[in-house]
Write a protein that holds these residues in place. Structure first.
Motif, PDB file in Angstrom:
ATOM      1  N   LEU A  19      -8.984  -1.701  -2.401  1.00  0.00           N
ATOM      2  CA  LEU A  19      -7.636  -1.962  -1.889  1.00  0.00           C
ATOM      3  C   LEU A  19      -6.721  -2.488  -2.991  1.00  0.00           C
ATOM      4  N   LEU A  20      -7.271  -3.293  -3.901  1.00  0.00           N
ATOM      5  CA  LEU A  20      -6.476  -3.819  -5.010  1.00  0.00           C
ATOM      6  C   LEU A  20      -5.974  -2.691  -5.901  1.00  0.00           C
ATOM      7  N   LEU A  74      -5.600   5.025   5.419  1.00  0.00           N
ATOM      8  CA  LEU A  74      -4.848   4.551   4.261  1.00  0.00           C
ATOM      9  C   LEU A  74      -5.005   5.497   3.074  1.00  0.00           C
ATOM     10  N   LEU A 133      -1.816   7.609   1.602  1.00  0.00           N
ATOM     11  CA  LEU A 133      -1.418   7.428   0.205  1.00  0.00           C
ATOM     12  C   LEU A 133      -1.544   8.724  -0.589  1.00  0.00           C
ATOM     13  N   LEU A 166      -5.641   0.488  -4.970  1.00  0.00           N
ATOM     14  CA  LEU A 166      -4.743   1.351  -4.207  1.00  0.00           C
ATOM     15  C   LEU A 166      -3.332   0.774  -4.107  1.00  0.00           C
ATOM     16  N   THR A 167      -3.208  -0.547  -4.126  1.00  0.00           N
ATOM     17  CA  THR A 167      -1.871  -1.151  -4.052  1.00  0.00           C
ATOM     18  C   THR A 167      -1.013  -0.771  -5.256  1.00  0.00           C
ATOM     19  N   GLN A 168      -1.659  -0.399  -6.358  1.00  0.00           N
ATOM     20  CA  GLN A 168      -0.918  -0.033  -7.556  1.00  0.00           C
ATOM     21  C   GLN A 168      -0.234   1.336  -7.439  1.00  0.00           C
ATOM     22  N   THR A 169      -0.562   2.075  -6.377  1.00  0.00           N
ATOM     23  CA  THR A 169       0.052   3.393  -6.192  1.00  0.00           C
ATOM     24  C   THR A 169       1.347   3.319  -5.392  1.00  0.00           C
ATOM     25  N   LEU A 170       1.640   2.182  -4.781  1.00  0.00           N
ATOM     26  CA  LEU A 170       2.766   2.095  -3.850  1.00  0.00           C
ATOM     27  C   LEU A 170       4.106   2.362  -4.527  1.00  0.00           C
ATOM     28  N   ARG A 171       4.229   2.073  -5.821  1.00  0.00           N
ATOM     29  CA  ARG A 171       5.501   2.261  -6.514  1.00  0.00           C
ATOM     30  C   ARG A 171       5.874   3.731  -6.659  1.00  0.00           C
TER      31      ARG A 171
END
Length: 363
Positions: A156-157, A229, A233, A159-164
């Motif tokens: 999850l950590l 998720l 994504l 994957l959060t880097q893809t949100l941008r």
């Protein structure tokens, strides 16, 4: 009397470990190919079906305290038919272990150990999983309790880097092709959710069996959220057309991440480090259940000898397919067997239980 006991959290993690496996990498591609941008809706639909199935399983477990399906299947269905059902589960578990080991070995060879023979990787995974199984269900539970949260947090950590870079507009329109494509894609995703059926075998190991359904709901919920998720994504980052063409979208979206300062060059290596525990724990759970069925059918006090005897059988199943296409065929056959068992067996047993209870009350 069962000495090994599992807490509610441990039971949920056991089921989560069985459900999450190779599908983490490839599921978005499979789903998008059939359902398009509505792929995430298929996951929710399959999760609802899984909830119904585990509700029936938990109901049966609560009707027979201290017993698993290995004990109450012959009581409800008769000795011959009940034994045949258990043998079908045994075949399913062994085939599932063999195909998961082979698929995991192929992926590992492709991304990590390209110069290593597949047979060597298969053997390494089997040795690792068998060592855990020999320690018993409590050791397996403690391993899952330690490794699963860490692996999930790391995933999850990352994957959060893809949100941008994501564009959630790519998920529209919802149901643009109608509900038919979603329904047609249902079997594909339900195969990836298989694993919750271990509740039939591990229910009596729980400290509080009446909470088994809550543990199952938690495991299914975590799996559905994780799969949804990853699918959302993948589509939001690359678009449905591109996701369909990529075999492992989860690795593709992680490769696209640029870390400031470039102090980490290959985030996909971290993804593989996260994925390997998911694959190994799936292998462990199915291998353990297969050993449990055989040992109890034979009246043995311990499952360890059986688990060792199954290593060469599983190894043979894993190495027999000659290529990826044959592995995929074996996986489909195994999945259809699993879907049939989890859909028909608990339902037929609950009908038999109701009929038996009504017959007893009338006399």
């Amino acid at each position: 009397m069962i000495k090994d006991k599992l807490t509610n959290t441990q039971m949920a993690l056991q089921m989560f470990a069985a459900m999450v496996g190779v599908g983490v990498l490839s599921l978005p591609s499979v789903l998008v190919g059939s359902a398009g941008v509505d792929a995430w809706l298929v996951i929710l639909l399959a999760g609802g079906y899984a909830v119904i199935a585990v509700s029936i399983m938990a109901y049966l477990g609560n009707r027979f305290p201290g017993k698993s399906i290995i004990q109450y299947a012959p009581l409800l269905l008769g000795h011959v038919l009940g034994t045949c059902v258990l043998l079908a589960f045994l075949l399913y578990f062994l085939m599932f272990v063999g195909t998961i080991v082979r698929m995991s070995a192929d992926v590992t060879k492709l991304f990590l150990l390209d110069l290593t023979q597949v047979e060597v990787i298969v053997l390494g995974m089997l040795v690792t999983s068998t060592y855990l199984i020999l320690q018993g269900v409590n050791a397996i539970a403690r391993f899952n309790e330690f490794i699963q949260p860490l692996a999930l947090f790391a995933l999850l950590l990352v994957l959060t880097q893809t949100l941008r870079e994501t564009d959630f507009g790519r998920l529209l329109p919802v149901l643009g092709d109608g509900i038919q494509s979603v329904l047609q894609s249902f079997p594909s995703v339900f195969f990836s959710l298989l694993g919750f059926e271990i509740l039939l075998f591990l229910h009596p190991f729980m400290e509080n069996p009446s909470r088994g359904l809550q543990s199952a709901f938690l495991a299914i919920g975590m799996t559905v959220v994780l799969y949804a998720l990853l699918t959302i994504l993948s589509i939001a980052l690359m678009g449905a057309a591109e996701v369909e063409l990529i075999e492992y979208p989860a690795l593709a979206i992680i490769k696209s991440i640029e870390v400031p300062g470039s102090f980490i060059e290959r985030l996909d290596s971290i993804m593989m480090m996260v994925w390997v525990p998911f694959a190994v724990t799936s292998i462990v759970m199915f291998h353990y259940c297969a050993s449990l069925i055989t040992s109890q059918l034979l009246g043995l006090q311990d499952h360890r000898v059986v688990s060792l005897l199954y290593v060469p059988i599983v190894f043979l199943i894993a190495v027999l397919p000659r290529n990826v296409l044959e592995v995929e065929k074996w996986s489909q056959w195994t999945s259809w067997l699993g879907v049939g068992l989890v859909s028909l067996v608990p339902l037929s047993m609950i009908v038999a239980y109701k009929w038996r209870a009504r017959r007893v009350s009338s006399t």
